[in-house]
Structure formats: structure tokens, C-alpha cells
Design a protein around this motif. Structure first.
Motif, short mmCIF file in Angstrom:
data_model
loop_
_atom_site.label_atom_id
_atom_site.label_comp_id
_atom_site.label_asym_id
_atom_site.label_seq_id
_atom_site.Cartn_x
_atom_site.Cartn_y
_atom_site.Cartn_z
N LYS A 294 37.66 -10.88 66.90
CA LYS A 294 37.62 -11.85 65.80
C LYS A 294 36.45 -11.56 64.85
O LYS A 294 36.58 -11.66 63.63
N LYS A 295 35.31 -11.20 65.43
CA LYS A 295 34.13 -10.91 64.60
C LYS A 295 34.38 -9.69 63.70
O LYS A 295 34.02 -9.69 62.52
N ILE A 296 35.03 -8.65 64.28
CA ILE A 296 35.34 -7.47 63.47
C ILE A 296 36.28 -7.84 62.33
O ILE A 296 36.11 -7.41 61.18
N GLU A 297 37.30 -8.66 62.63
CA GLU A 297 38.24 -9.09 61.59
C GLU A 297 37.52 -9.83 60.47
O GLU A 297 37.75 -9.57 59.28
N VAL A 298 36.64 -10.75 60.83
CA VAL A 298 35.92 -11.54 59.82
C VAL A 298 34.97 -10.66 59.01
O VAL A 298 34.94 -10.72 57.77
N ASP A 299 34.21 -9.81 59.72
CA ASP A 299 33.21 -8.98 59.03
C ASP A 299 33.84 -7.96 58.09
O ASP A 299 33.25 -7.59 57.07
N THR A 300 35.03 -7.47 58.44
CA THR A 300 35.65 -6.40 57.64
C THR A 300 36.80 -6.89 56.76
O THR A 300 37.39 -6.09 56.03
N GLU A 301 37.13 -8.18 56.88
CA GLU A 301 38.22 -8.77 56.09
C GLU A 301 39.54 -8.04 56.35
O GLU A 301 40.24 -7.63 55.42
N THR A 302 39.85 -7.88 57.62
CA THR A 302 41.10 -7.22 58.01
C THR A 302 41.84 -8.10 59.01
O THR A 302 41.30 -9.07 59.54
N LYS A 303 43.10 -7.74 59.27
CA LYS A 303 43.90 -8.38 60.30
C LYS A 303 44.17 -7.33 61.37
O LYS A 303 44.72 -6.25 61.08
N ILE A 304 43.78 -7.60 62.62
CA ILE A 304 43.89 -6.60 63.69
C ILE A 304 44.76 -7.14 64.81
O ILE A 304 44.55 -8.25 65.30
N THR A 305 45.73 -6.34 65.22
CA THR A 305 46.56 -6.67 66.39
C THR A 305 46.54 -5.49 67.36
O THR A 305 46.33 -4.35 66.95
N ILE A 306 46.78 -5.78 68.64
CA ILE A 306 46.76 -4.74 69.67
C ILE A 306 48.07 -4.78 70.44
O ILE A 306 48.56 -5.86 70.81
N SER A 307 48.65 -3.62 70.68
CA SER A 307 49.93 -3.54 71.39
C SER A 307 49.80 -4.13 72.79
O SER A 307 48.73 -4.08 73.40
N PRO A 308 50.89 -4.70 73.31
CA PRO A 308 50.81 -5.38 74.62
C PRO A 308 50.68 -4.40 75.78
O PRO A 308 51.03 -3.22 75.66
#
Length: 611
Positions: free
Chosen positions: A300-314
Motif C-alpha cells: 500500500k505504501k508503494i502504491e501511495v508513494d508512486t501513485e500506481t495501482k499494484i496487483t499480485i497474481s494468486p
């Protein structure tokens, strides 16, 4: 640095002899051999070929009874402060190298050179000529972990001119610890051990643009970012995406990644491709838990700091031969580039922590064949192989090996999924199977078995062990017994994954160490040897391993005349205790064996009676 000096040349040697050797080893040269008494000179087409000649020939090739010594030819006027040190152990840490180099003077600059060899090469610049000369004399031929260092001068064009140091660096500047990326005269120093490569997935239709006409684009990226880039075009024929592996410093990987994203965006505009092109990073599953963090905080911190949306495969997408998860990053190229830096920073930290922990433990656990564990496959010490070195089995997506924690759990899990099953040491036959009873929380049985038994089957295949969960002894039982049968390496793999799985599934608190009880059976007559006189051996075992080792009193031997030894501790403590006890049992078994007759013959034949 294309001109070579060939020393220790026999008086009988001729230019034709040297030419024959170069042809035999397929080393091109761009001029005739100039042969003098005891030495010779020759020019190579470029620096890479000169390095190849040094690595292949120096100290290894015999000519008329003398081993040739090959190094860069450096005029005396240019023998200044710069040295090249070759044949450095590949897993050697910068701190160790720094300390060694600093013994001889002020090191102004030290950087790694990319070569095709398994060992490492660095260029070093000292603050003064006499310091470089002393380092040359002391280090050339110096033996480090069975690797003989090879040191030679580098032509210093600045030696003939009164010019300031490269990059405007201060004289006498001694870097302490890892330098900042903006340190005078120095870029970010790579580590001597292989860096964790950046692995990304790109749409197949953009691969041609990334390679460019006759490979021009990819060569340009490689040159600009000082990286080695592998595009795995032949992998997964017909797949919509292809993996790309980038080997470089973290900064080099990030620059290459950004350039590739820019090329894909330009190609999409030119071909009127309208779909969004996210950045897809491949990361070994063992690191993903730490990347995500507790309750997803790190991600979540990386998403906020870089203004990106990140998802990870299951997790369900993982297979025995595909241990990588896909991290999909959506945002602008600038934002995705920042996210890549932060994601890979976390992955590299996890890898380095695992390697550090592994190095502390690797000498402590006897009786394990690390090659069988698949820790460091041949040709890539310190790290798993690149795609070119170790081709995965058919159907594998490919990847690399790590000594890392299983399922994101504690401590390094030493084996890679790609290294498959345990293999016996050549010439030693099949290792003897052992049986260990490992006790886990009853509530964790479902996590270990998995849906329809998939997880325990996969774990069994991976470790090369038989793994079964025993039925509960009663309705309210709080622990269940897992029966693991297999050789030492299989035990290590299977138990390591179980410890890691329990940590990942939160059966132990975030700051709580996973400690489990393991039982091994020993012959009743050997129990005294495990205990020792007055409990001396078992006390030494506990002090050495940090595990609790107990041989319960008044046990009744089972039908096989065996009794139980209980071992309780964290993974490494338990493994070390198990190996030490097995070592004691091996000694007992050897002593039980009948001694052979002096000639290895059978019992003597009876003499014929005299009449």
C-alpha cells in the motif's frame, strides 16, 4: 587494453607456436606476435578478447614445459595507480574486498567489470603509485578460498599528464561502506555476488521492437544501461507474453526497464494499439510475502508513494516449475518506473537477508549435500542460474534459484523449486532414508494438506520425500503428527517448507519464532550414546544447536527395539540437532559392523589334517 604481454615464454618458443595456441583456443589476434627472450607481445581486436585470452591461457596453458603468464601489456610510464584484479571468489562481499584492498593504501575507486567468467573482476585505483605497486606484489597469486587472485596493471593514460582524478574526485577520498550514487568519480558499486536480476513480462507483439533491426535496439539499451539483457523468445511458444531478464546493478535494471517501457509505448502508438500496457514484474514467491508486508502495508505504501495501482497474481497460479508471481503495476511510465525501483528494492533486501542468514548457518549443519539442495547450481555461485545456464524442464516458465524463505516465512529456505529432487553425491550411492515425526498445530493441518491434497502432494514431489499426516489421537488433540520419510536433503526441504507455511499462515505471531517438536527414533542400545555420560553429550547438543533435546526416561522400546528422541526448536536448531544425532548413530552403526580381515578375504580355510 587490447595489447597483451605473454611472460614465462620458453627460449625454444617461436611466434608460430604462440599463434598455434591462440588458434587452438579460438582467440583471435589483430597483429603478429613479437617474441623476445622470455616474453612476447600481441594485439587483440578488442578488450573483451584480451580478457578472454588472459582468463583462458594465463597459468593454464603449457608451452615447451612452461606455463604461460598472460596479462595486459602496460608501458612503464603508464604503470601508475590502476590495477585489475581477476579470479575473485564470486560470492565474496564488498566489505571483505574493501578491507583487503585498504591494507595497501587509499582506494579512490573500485568497480566491477562485467565478464563471461564465473569469478569476479574489479578495476581498482589507488591514491599513489607505490600503493598500487605494493598491492600488485602482495595480491598477485594470493589464494582466497582456493581462488588464486590475478593482478595486473591497467594502462593509465592520465599517468603521463598532470590531470585531476577522473570525475573530479578528491585525492585521498576513501569510500566507507556502500557509496552514494553521486559519490565523486564513482557510480553505484555493484556487489561482487550476482545481483538479483529484474524479470519482466512483455506482450509478444512488442518483442521485435525491443530487439530492433538486427538487434540494434537491444544492443543500444545494453550499452547505455551497462546491463546484460536476455529475451526469452523461444519460451512458451505461442504465449501472449515473453519474459525478459535484466542483469545489472539496481540502477542499471531500472534504467533498462524504463527504456523498454518507452519503446513499448512508442510501438503501441505506431501500431495503434489502444490497450493499456502495464508493467509486469516477475518475483519469486518466497519474497512476495515480505513485499506485501503485514496486512498489505508495504505494498500500500508503494502504491501511495508512486501513485500506481499494484496487483499480485494468486498463489494458485504457482506450479512446481513456476515459482514466480506476477506483480502488475499500472500508471504512467514515470510512476511505474518509481514503483519498479521500490518493489525490487524490497525483493533484493529479502534476498540479501536470506543469504546473510544462510551464510551464518551453512557451516553449522553437517551431513547435508548443498548441491542436492539446489542452493547454488553449477556455473552461478551465490545465485541461481540465468535462463541460459539452467534450462527448466519442458513446460516451465523459467526463472532463477534463490536461497530464500519458503512461502515468505522466516529464515532462508535454501533450495530453489527449479532444482527439483534431492540427488545423491556422485560416487556415494543413494543416501540413506530417515523418518522424522514433526508435530504441528492441529488447526494447521488444512494449510499443510491443501485443497484436495494438492499442497502436500506438491511438497512431497518437490522435496523428494514421503509426507503423511497421521490421524488425530483424540477429539480434542491440539497437535497432529506429520510423518516425513526421506534422505537428509529431502528432510531439510520438507521441514523447511512446513515451518515457513506455518509462519505465513499466521499460526505463529509476527514476532514469534516458529518452534516445533520433532521426534526421531534411535536403537535402544544407542540411546545412551545420545545422552552421554552424566548427560554430557545431550547437554553439548543443546548448547551447540540451541534446540531442546530430550531422551525420555523409562521408555519401553517399540517392536523394532527403538526409543524416541524429542527435539524442540526453530528450524535451524532442529535441523542441526537432527544431523548431529544422525552423526552419532552413524558412528554407532560403524562400530557395530564386523571388521574385515587384513586382506579383505573371507575366513581362513581349515588346514588339512596330517595323517
Amino acid at each position: 587494453m587490447n595489447k597483451l604481454y605473454i611472460g614465462n615464454v620458453s627460449e625454444e618458443a617461436s611466434a608460430e607456436d604462440l599463434e598455434t595456441i591462440f588458434e587452438q583456443w579460438k582467440i583471435p589476434h589483430s597483429g603478429p606476435f613479437l617474441v623476445k627472450t622470455g616474453y612476447a607481445f600481441v594485439d587483440c581486436p578488442d578488450e573483451k578478447i584480451a580478457m578472454k585470452a588472459i582468463d583462458i591461457l594465463s597459468g593454464k596453458v603449457d608451452l615447451h614445459g612452461k606455463l604461460l603468464e598472460v596479462e595486459h601489456s602496460v608501458p612503464k610510464r603508464q604503470r601508475s595507480c590502476k590495477l585489475q584484479i581477476r579470479n575473485i571468489p564470486p560470492h565474496m562481499q564488498w566489505e571483505v574486498l574493501d578491507g583487503m584492498l585498504a591494507q595497501y593504501g587509499t582506494v579512490e575507486n573500485c568497480e566491477q567489470v562485467n565478464t563471461d567468467t564465473d569469478t569476479a573482476v574489479v578495476n581498482v585505483r589507488y591514491g599513489a603509485k607505490d600503493q598500487a605497486r605494493q598491492a600488485m606484489e602482495k595480491l598477485n597469486g594470493f589464494l582466497m578460498e582456493n581462488f588464486a587472485l590475478k593482478v595486473s596493471y591497467i594502462p593509465d593514460e592520465m599517468a603521463t599528464a598532470d590531470a585531476p582524478p577522473l570525475g573530479g574526485g578528491r585525492r585521498g577520498f576513501v569510500p566507507r561502506g556502500p557509496p552514494r550514487s553521486g559519490s565523486p568519480g564513482m557510480g553505484a558499486r555493484p556487489k561482487l555476488q550476482s545481483e538479483v536480476p529484474l524479470r519482466i513480462l512483455v506482450p509478444t507483439q512488442f518483442v521485435g521492437a525491443i530487439i530492433g533491426k538486427e538487434g540494434a535496439t537491444i544492443r543500444n539499451i545494453t550499452k547505455q544501461t551497462h546491463s546484460k539483457i536476455d529475451i526469452h523468445r523461444k519460451e512458451n511458444a505461442g504465449a501472449a507474453e515473453k519474459p525478459i531478464t535484466v542483469h545489472s546493478t539496481p540502477e542499471g535494471c531500472s534504467n533498462a526497464c524504463r527504456t523498454i517501457m518507452e519503446i513499448m509505448q512508442k510501438e503501441a502508438l505506431d501500431t495503434k494499439f489502444t490497450e493499456e500496457i502495464p508493467l509486469k514484474i516477475l518475483a519469486h514467491n518466497n519474497f512476495v510475502g515480505r513485499l506485501i508486508g503485514k496486512e498489505g502495508r508495504n505494498l500500500k505504501k508503494i502504491e501511495v508513494d508512486t501513485e500506481t495501482k499494484i496487483t499480485i497474481s494468486p498463489l494458485q497460479d504457482l506450479t512446481l516449475y513456476n515459482p514466480e508471481r506476477t506483480i502488475t503495476v499500472k500508471g504512467s511510465i514515470e510512476a511505474c518506473s518509481r514503483a519498479e525501483e521500490e518493489v525490487m528494492k524490497k525483493v533484493r533486501e529479502s534476498y540479501e537477508n536470506d543469504v546473510a542468514a544462510m551464510n551464518l548457518q551453512s557451516n553449522l549443519i553437517p551431513g547435508l549435500n548443498l548441491n542436492a539442495l539446489g542452493l547454488f547450481p553449477g556455473g552461478a555461485p551465490g545465485m541461481g542460474p540465468s535462463m541460459g545456464h539452467n534450462v527448466p524442464p519442458p513446460g516451465a516458465q523459467g526463472g532463477y534459484s534463490f536461497g530464500s524463505s519458503s512461502f515468505g516465512g522466516e529464515g532462508p529456505f535454501w533450495a530453489s523449486v527449479l532444482s527439483g529432487s534431492s540427488q545423491p553425491v556422485s560416487g556415494q550411492g543413494q543416501p540413506e532414508s530417515e523418518t522424522v515425526h514433526l508435530f504441528i498445530p492441529a488447526l494447521a493441518v488444512g494449510a499443510i494438506i491443501g485443497k484436495q491434497g494438492q499442497h502436500i502432494k506438491q511438497l512431497s514431489r518437490y522435496a523428494g520425500a514421503s509426507i503423511k499426516v497421521a490421524p488425530p489421537e483424540g477429539m480434542d488433540t491440539k497437535q497432529r503428527m506429520v510423518i516425513i520419510a526421506g534422505p537428509p536433503e529431502a528432510q531439510f526441504k520438507a521441514q523447511g517448507r512446513i515451518f515457513g507455511k506455518l509462519k505465513e499462515e499466521n499460526f505463529f505471531g509476527p514476532k514469534e519464532e516458529v518452534k516445533l517438536e520433532a521426534h526421531i527414533k534411535v536403537p535402544s542400545f544407542a540411546a545412551g550414546r545420545v545422552i552421554g555420560k552424566g548427560g554430557k553429550t545431550v547437554n553439548e547438543l543443546q548448547n551447540l544447536t540451541s534446540a531442546e533435546v530430550v531422551v525420555p526416561r523409562d521408555q519401553t522400546p517399540d517392536e523394532n527395539d527403538q526409543v524416541i528422541v524429542k527435539i524442540t526448536g526453530h528450524f535451524y536448531a532442529s535441523q542441526l540437532a537432527q544431523r548431529k544425532i544422525q552423526e552419532i548413530l552413524s558412528q554407532v552403526r560403524r562400530q557395530q559392523q564386523p571388521k574385515p580381515s587384513p586382506r579383505g578375504e573371507g575366513p581362513p580355510l581349515p588346514r588339512p589334517s596330517r595323517k
